[in-house]
Design an enzyme around this catalytic site. Sequence first.
Site, mmCIF file in Angstrom:
data_model
loop_
_atom_site.group_PDB
_atom_site.id
_atom_site.type_symbol
_atom_site.label_atom_id
_atom_site.label_comp_id
_atom_site.label_asym_id
_atom_site.label_seq_id
_atom_site.Cartn_x
_atom_site.Cartn_y
_atom_site.Cartn_z
ATOM 1 C CD GLN A 128 13.867 -24.645 25.620
ATOM 2 O OE1 GLN A 128 14.946 -24.326 26.109
ATOM 3 N NE2 GLN A 128 12.770 -24.782 26.337
ATOM 4 N N GLY A 129 14.551 -24.928 20.751
ATOM 5 C CA GLY A 129 15.446 -24.066 19.989
ATOM 6 C C GLY A 129 15.351 -22.640 20.492
ATOM 7 C CB SER A 131 20.518 -21.227 23.847
ATOM 8 O OG SER A 131 20.015 -21.177 25.158
ATOM 9 C CD GLU A 246 13.813 -25.143 30.227
ATOM 10 O OE1 GLU A 246 14.730 -25.806 29.728
ATOM 11 O OE2 GLU A 246 13.520 -23.997 29.858
#
Length: 396
Positions: A128-129, A131, A246
């Site tokens: 996951q990109g 933050s 999530e």
Amino acid sequence: MDLTYSQEDEAFRAELRCWLEVAVPEHGPPPPPGDWPARRAYDTAWQRRLYDAGYAGLHWPSRFGGRGLPVTQQLVYLEEYARAGAPYISVNFVGMMHAGPTLIAEGTDEQRAYHLPRILRGEHVWCQGFSEPQAGSDLASLRTSAVRDGDDYIVNGQKIWSTRAHVADYGELLVRTDPDARRHRGISWLILDMRSPGVEVRPMRTIDGEAHFCEVFLTDVRVPVANLVGAENDGWRVTNVTLRFERGTAFAQHIITLRSQLRDLVRAARLVPGPGDGTAWDDPALRSHVGRLEANVDGLWRMAQRGITEAEATGLPAPTGSAVKLRFSELSQELSELAVRVLGRAATGGVRAGGVDGIETARAYLWSLQYSIAAGTSQIQRNLIAERILGMPRPA
């Protein structure tokens, strides 16, 4: 919400239990911490084993390669999975628990056809990109830019806390496609091929000695427009779909694991020496603490069951996911701290006590500290609970 188990559910339980009793010992223990190529091979091989046996994607609709099982059998699966001590899906977590479900909810037919089978079979690992160094809790202030150039976006920026990005094939990438729009309105959700030129991944070593998290640097990376999930500049809405997966149903397995950890703690406390001639379990304060934890874990599990039931009925994750995630974070940290206190020097010295590995107990405690931040900070979760569940007004 009727969560009583039927004869069909119990038949599924018996079938699954028999399979796990053979498959888990055959797969063997995980590789030592830090060997990430070996960990990827171990986890993806287990995912393939689940797929071949028909136990991958039980909650996914059958038209997308899953089993489409009723919610009660999904819950049976989680209970039996924890009971058997089956391998945590680890590197497959992002793909199975929120990238895949997000593509099912928001992706194009072409995106689903390519990615979903490969996620289910364990062939592709996702990260996951979201933050960024200056856009963590305030995710809408992200700065990574994507400028349209024909059939591609040119992406520049930096991401952080990208778990297992160093072994991932694809990533969920949030970018700003309209710098002039209001913060939440100029964001898009892209599928990033982690092997693209211009993608640099740097693992970061954390306090537990591991390198779970990574920084990802993006320099003139070309991402096809075909990899856009949802409409351009509608990424904030798509992101909230991802985050609800999530924070909600994806935590169900963690909650079941909490219950198993609590049982392990009780067994250890019955063996670890306590004050005087007894054991740690003779302490009435400890027994009272464990009782409160047991009640809280049970209540959290019921909340997760409700969320899973609602998600099955609507096709979208339940808004109570923020409450589930917040309470899980608190209980995980409380239980991990209690385990260190019960084992005492065995935890700090890294030896076994009461049948429990002191090193793993200490590592679990250190790892639990990140739950206050991962998947959205506790402060942000409280804001979401106030606004989206309780209906309270936003601060003026």
